[in-house]
Structure formats: structure tokens, C-alpha cells
Design an enzyme around this catalytic site. Structure first.
Site, PDB file in Angstrom:
ATOM      1  N   ASP A 100      -9.569 -10.378   4.021  1.00  0.00           N
ATOM      2  CA  ASP A 100     -10.599 -10.008   2.882  1.00  0.00           C
ATOM      3  C   ASP A 100     -11.546  -9.180   3.106  1.00  0.00           C
ATOM      4  OD1 ASP A 100     -12.098 -10.780   0.532  1.00  0.00           O
ATOM      5  OD2 ASP A 100     -11.748 -12.919   0.862  1.00  0.00           O
ATOM      6  N   ASP A 206     -12.324  -7.733  -1.959  1.00  0.00           N
ATOM      7  CA  ASP A 206     -13.522  -8.672  -2.837  1.00  0.00           C
ATOM      8  C   ASP A 206     -14.169  -7.836  -3.753  1.00  0.00           C
ATOM      9  OD1 ASP A 206     -15.205 -10.939  -2.432  1.00  0.00           O
ATOM     10  OD2 ASP A 206     -16.668  -9.554  -2.029  1.00  0.00           O
ATOM     11  N   GLU A 265      -9.903  -8.336  -6.485  1.00  0.00           N
ATOM     12  CA  GLU A 265     -10.631  -9.356  -7.164  1.00  0.00           C
ATOM     13  C   GLU A 265     -11.310  -8.589  -8.101  1.00  0.00           C
ATOM     14  OE1 GLU A 265     -13.679 -12.977  -6.780  1.00  0.00           O
ATOM     15  OE2 GLU A 265     -14.276 -10.931  -5.970  1.00  0.00           O
ATOM     16  N   HIS A 342     -11.827 -20.364  -3.209  1.00  0.00           N
ATOM     17  CA  HIS A 342     -12.900 -20.868  -2.351  1.00  0.00           C
ATOM     18  C   HIS A 342     -14.126 -20.780  -3.291  1.00  0.00           C
ATOM     19  CE1 HIS A 342     -13.203 -16.785  -2.190  1.00  0.00           C
ATOM     20  NE2 HIS A 342     -14.245 -16.681  -1.666  1.00  0.00           N
ATOM     21  N   ASP A 343     -14.184 -20.128  -4.757  1.00  0.00           N
ATOM     22  CA  ASP A 343     -15.450 -20.091  -5.311  1.00  0.00           C
ATOM     23  C   ASP A 343     -15.115 -21.245  -6.557  1.00  0.00           C
ATOM     24  OD1 ASP A 343     -16.277 -17.963  -4.127  1.00  0.00           O
ATOM     25  OD2 ASP A 343     -15.325 -16.721  -5.287  1.00  0.00           O
TER      26      ASP A 343
HETATM   27  C1  NOJ Z   1     -16.446 -13.098  -4.516  1.00  0.00           C
HETATM   28  C2  NOJ Z   1     -16.198 -14.024  -3.197  1.00  0.00           C
HETATM   29  O1  NOJ Z   1     -14.895 -14.627  -3.638  1.00  0.00           O
HETATM   30  C3  NOJ Z   1     -17.158 -14.778  -3.282  1.00  0.00           C
HETATM   31  O2  NOJ Z   1     -17.056 -15.910  -2.385  1.00  0.00           O
HETATM   32  C4  NOJ Z   1     -18.237 -14.045  -3.013  1.00  0.00           C
HETATM   33  O3  NOJ Z   1     -19.550 -14.817  -3.117  1.00  0.00           O
HETATM   34  C5  NOJ Z   1     -18.660 -12.797  -3.629  1.00  0.00           C
HETATM   35  N1  NOJ Z   1     -17.555 -12.178  -3.937  1.00  0.00           N
HETATM   36  C6  NOJ Z   1     -19.527 -11.995  -3.173  1.00  0.00           C
HETATM   37  O4  NOJ Z   1     -18.699 -11.261  -1.905  1.00  0.00           O
END
Ligand code: NOJ
Length: 567
Positions: A100, A206, A265, A342-343
Site C-alpha cells: 500500500d 492510497d 484508490e 479496512h475502512d
Molecule cells: C484511504 C485508506 O484506505 C484509509 O484507511 C486512510 O485513512 C486514508 N486513505 C488516508 O490515508
């Protein structure tokens, strides 16, 4: 494997949140050696591509997305040698690893930011985005714009030493990088090359859509909330300039490593058409993008004003969301497909039901694994892990949840905030993996930093390994089937269409390949009758012991799912 397509189109992905996967050195936090020790589990499951969330040196404000040193592994997770050992062992088992890479921001403890803050004339000052404060008539200082960041508060933070605000669209410990700065870009390319030279198989990039900002730094004209702020993605998402940055990144780095996989992402604001700018095989820059269009279709996102009974999966919309991506992207490029990362909350709690854990988890597995694209299973999904049972706000040890709770406490009582976080918080996906029924679910022998879900004696891998009907064994079977050359061919070359697209309860689709494959999944906890208009040759997967029919129609019991080979 079909040699005419890139390896990653046939891969079965699996995402690991290292902090919560397996603690090999008993300090309460998962680590790289822990992942290495658990490779046999992943191999047994059948996945062959891992995406590992950040493990770089970090103060852990956002659990590793705030990077302090891109060349070091955080001691909490191990050493660079541990990573190399993991990579080597994974490769020897036929498992590839993408890492990542965080390009949008660093930690405020990164050397660049420390220099930037110390000395306005240092070259590192220009690596970040600084603006003078606005001043009221009374001399009070205010942020330069009304932009809200993703973690509820202002997108700006005032720095007392510099006497300026810096942009930080996530936490105040995550200053945004200034991608207009050439020297910074070159430094980042070196970081990427370092990891590729070490042998990683690519990157999940990311927050990629945010690299470019509205350089006029003008106020948003969207309606603001009572605090005067508004989250206006158009100020820092997929602005045209991002493609100039990516063009350079591609020519300076990516083209030199032709066999790697890159997934950017891009979040919710990108339409399928727009995504082609990122991933078009001729003039795009990456292989795939992660959007979240299939992740929140039960209305849970931003649902703090809703009661539990108002949260219901909109199956028609979910199907349409997948289809719009499939129709636009699949003729040209690949799609990563997934229910969560994970979010997000756990998918059994989101689209399934903990009352019907086995049925709904296996139904979700079938529905996902046979869609067009590269599936990504999120760690714990293969045993049906569900949302947290936390009773106190203090148990949500995570920066965005805490920030949300702080802001929300001005207008809501604690029980409403708690209910909302249990439903939507990203902590749900981050509790330790439930390996067995030993204390702390066998994740560690000491108390983990994030509390284990209370259901671990019921829901754990060791128990499921022994049970042929378990969620885990169903996943294994489904993945093995998905990897069979003929099934793979049919899934990837389809063509795919929805069956009964307006059916509000059933997600059904067919691949008109050889063999023709039909998936029929009941997304409800009640019985549904489904009209079959195809002749069944074989039942390849099914999560109930018997088949129930009325005439030609299928009677689908709660969360029942089938994969058929049809005429
Ligand atoms: C996306 C990530 O998936 C998340 O976990 C993170 O807090 C933000 N980007 C900032 O890096």
C-alpha cells in the site's frame, strides 16, 4: 492460466490489515512475521494475491497511513528482513504481494515535514501546501478556505511555528504533499522503485484521486454546515492535473516494471467513464481502480439519523452499480470486486445477517466470487467475522471514529453515536482475526490494542477447519471452482448479464460462456420464490442441503445461494 492475459486478471486477492492479522511476537499488535506464519492458511484458502496495508515506520495516528519513513518497516511490524522473508516465502507458494503506497500525504513526523516546519526557506517547505490564515476584523485567525476534510474537521491545520495553515484532508498528523513540486515527485518515485526492486508485485495506491488540488484555493460554494465547513470532493478529487502527475509516474517508474499490478484508490466520486482515464489500456496509467459503489448499498453510510430498521440492502441498486462498472470497464480493463476493505463495516453485518451467519456469509461469497473481475476477500471474511459488540465509545480506538464522536457529541447523545459507530465504523473490520477459541482468539497471548470481538468462541478458524460445512470450507470450495480453467474463462469472458434485474430481493446473473454459469442469491432473511428460465445441467455450489422447488420455480430460503451450470 491463460497466457494471453495478465496474471492479475486471474488472481484471487486477499487483503491483510497487518495490525490485526497475527501477532507473532506477543506485543498485542499483528506483524509481518505473523503474516508469514499464516501463509499456509492463505494457501489452503486458495488466494494467490495479497494486498497488505501499510507497514512503514509511522507514529500510527492513522495506523500506518501516516508514513514517517517509506524506507523502513515500523518496528511494531518487524524489519525489512522480515518483509523480504515474507515475500520470498509467499512467492515460493505462488502468492504475489502488492503493498500500500501512500502518495498523497506523509506523517507530520516525516523528515520532510519536520524540515518544512522548521524552515520556511528549506526545499522541503515546498513539498507541502501552506496558506496564510484569513483574519476576522477582530484579528481572529481562520482557515484559508471552508473545506472540510475526510475526518470530519477542517481540511487545514494551523502551524504555530510557521504561522501558516497546511492542508491535511485526513488527520492533522497527515499533511498533504504538494504534487506540483518536482523534487518531491522524484523522491516519491525513488520510494516506489525501492520497493519494486525489492520484488513486490505492485501497489495499491492510497488516496490516489486526491493528489491534485484546486490550486485556486477558493471557497466551496456548496452549502456549509453550522461549523461553516463543507466536504466538497471537487476541491481535491480527480482534478485533471492528477493525470499529468500519473503520466510522469508511469513513464518514470511503472513502465520500467511491466509485470506489476497497480490499483488506485479513487473512492466514490469517480464514475466508470471517468475511471477509464486512469485505467484505459492504451492511454491510462494504472491497471485497475477501487471505487466503493458496491460497499454501502444498505444506506448505512452517513446514517446517524436512521434507526436500525431503516438500514436495508437496496439489492436493485447494488446490482445496477456493479453492472454500470462491468458494462463500461470490462471491454477494456479489469475490475477489482469486493464487499469491503479496512475502512468499512463487516459485510455479514452490512448485507448479511448474524442470525444467518453461515447462510449469508456463503451467499455473499458465491455472489462475489463469480462476478467478472479480480475478487478481493478481506481478512476474516472467509470465516464470517461480523461487526463489533463494543459497549463504550472509548473502545473505538481509531482516529476518524474518535474525531467523529467528538464533533457529534455536540448534537447527539452517546447511545446514538455508539449505535452509529457499531454500524459504520471502520473499527468493525479491524478487530483481531479470530484464529481459535483461546484467549484473545489466538491472535496474541497478550491483550491486543484493538479489542477482540466477543463472539470469537463461536466464530473462529480452528472450529471451521474441522467442519466441512463451515464458511471457511465453503470459501475454499468456491475459490477452487473459480480457479478451474473453464470456469475462469466463462467468468472472465462471459458475457455477463443480470437475470430479473428489478427483483428487489435476489441477485442473479448469468455468464453466457462455456459452460454457461448462473448465480442465484437470496439477499433476504426470508423465503423468496424465484422464477427459473434456464435448464439446469449441474449444481456447482449450494449452501443448503436440499433443493426446494415449486413447479419450475426455486424456493429460496434465507440467504440461500446457488451456482449452476445451465444449458
Ligand atoms: C484511504 C485508506 O484506505 C484509509 O484507511 C486512510 O485513512 C486514508 N486513505 C488516508 O490515508
Amino acid at each position: 492460466m491463460n497466457k494471453s492475459r495478465p496474471w492479475w486478471q486471474e488472481a484471487i486477492g486477499y487483503q491483510i490489515y497487518p495490525r490485526s492479522f497475527y501477532d507473532s511476537n506477543q506485543d498485542g499488535v499483528g506483524d509481518l512475521n505473523g503474516i508469514r506464519l499464516k501463509l499456509p492458511h492463505l494457501h489452503q484458502l486458495g488466494v494467490n494475491l495479497l494486498w497488505i496495508c501499510p507497514f512503514f515506520a509511522s507514529p500510527m495516528d492513522d495506523y500506518g497511513y501516516d508514513v514517517k519513513d517509506y524506507y523502513q518497516v515500523d518496528p511494531m511490524f518487524g524489519t525489512l528482513e522480515d518483509f523480504q522473508a515474507l515475500l520470498k516465502e509467499a512467492h515460493s507458494m505462488g502468492i504475489r504481494i502488492i503493498i500500500d503506497l501512500v502518495l498523497n500525504h506523509t506523517s507530520d513526523e516525516h523528515r520532510w515535514f519536520m524540515e518544512a516546519r522548521k524552515n520556511q526557506y528549506s526545499k522541503y517547505h515546498q513539498y507541502f501546501i501552506w496558506k496564510d490564515p484569513k483574519k476576522t476584523d477582530e484579528g481572529k485567525i481562520l482557515p484559508p478556505t471552508n473545506w472540510r476534510g475526510y475526518f470530519s474537521d477542517s481540511a487545514w491545520h494551523y502551524d504555530d511555528t510557521v504561522k501558516q495553515y497546511y492542508l491535511k484532508i485526513f488527520s492533522k498528523k497527515m499533511p498533504d504533499l504538494n504534487w506540483e513540486n518536482k523534487s518531491m515527485r522524484q523522491d516519491m518515485y525513488d520510494v516506489a522503485k525501492f520497493w519494486l526492486d525489492l520484488g513486490v508485485d505492485g501497489f495499491r495506491l492510497d488516496a490516489l484521486a486526491h493528489l491534485a488540488k484546486d490550486l485556486t484555493f477558493s471557497n466551496s460554494t456548496l452549502p456549509v454546515a453550522a461549523d461553516g465547513l463543507v466536504l466538497d470532493a471537487s476541491k481535491f478529487s480527480s482534478l485533471p492535473r492528477v493525470f499529468d502527475y500519473l503520466k510522469e509516474f508511469k513513464s518514470e517508474v511503472l513502465l520500467k516494471y511491466p509485470d506489476i499490478l497497480t490499483i488506485g484508490e479513487v473512492g466514490g466520486g469517480v464514475s466508470p467513464d471517468m475511471s477509464l482515464q486512469y485505467i484505459h489500456p492504451q492511454n491510462g496509467y494504472l491497471n485497475m481502480v477501487f471505487n466503493f459503489d458496491t460497499c454501502w448499498e444498505n444506506g448505512a453510510f452517513g446514517s446517524d439519523h436512521k434507526a436500525d430498521h431503516e438500514i436495508k440492502t437496496n439489492v436493485v441498486q447494488l446490482k445496477q452499480n456493479f453492472m454500470k462498472w462491468y458494462q463500461t470497464v470490462s471491454p477494456l480493463a479489469s475490475l477489482p470486486i469486493y464487499w469491503l476493505n479496512h475502512d468499512h463495516p463487516r459485510v455479514v453485518s452490512q448485507y448479511g445477517s448474524i442470525r444467518y451467519r453461515q447462510e449469508s456469509a456463503t451467499m455473499l461469497a458465491t455472489t462475489l466470487l463469480f462476478l467478472y473481475g479480480t475478487p478481493f476477500i478481506y481478512n476474516g471474511e472467509e470465516i464470517g467475522m461480523s461487526n463489533v459488540d463494543y459497549e463504550k465509545l472509548t473502545q473505538f480506538k481509531e482516529v476518524s471514529a474518535l474525531q467523529y464522536a467528538k464533533q457529534a457529541s455536540e448534537k447527539m447523545d452517546e447511545s446514538t453515536i455508539l449505535r452509529f459507530l457499531r454500524r459504520t465504523s471502520r473499527v468493525n473490520a479491524r478487530t483481531p482475526f479470530q484464529w481459535n477459541d483461546q484467549p484473545f482468539a489466538g491472535f496474541s497471548t497478550v491483550e491486543p490494542s484493538l479489542q477482540v470481538n466477543g463472539n470469537y468462541r463461536e466464530v473462529n478458524l480452528a472450529k471451521q477447519q474441522k467442519d466441512p460445512k463451515s464458511i471457511f470450507n465453503y470459501y475454499r470450495k468456491a475459490i477452487a471452482l473459480r480457479k478451474k480453467p473453464k470456469v475462469m474463462e466463462s467468468v472472465l469472458t462471459g458475457p455477463l448479464s443480470l437475470v430479473d434485474p428489478l427483483n428487489p430481493d435476489v441477485f442473479a446473473y448469468v455468464h453466457e460462456g462455456r459452460p454457461a454459469l448462473l448465480v442465484v442469491s437470496n439477499f433476504r432473511g426470508f423465503e423468496v420464490e424465484f422464477k427459473m428460465n434456464r435448464l439446469i445441467n449441474l449444481v456447482l455450489l449450494h449452501n443448503y442441503p436440499t433443493i426446494e422447488k415449486r413447479g419450475l420455480n426455486l424456493i429460496l430460503r434465507p440467504f440461500e445461494t446457488y451456482l449452476f451450470e445451465v444449458e
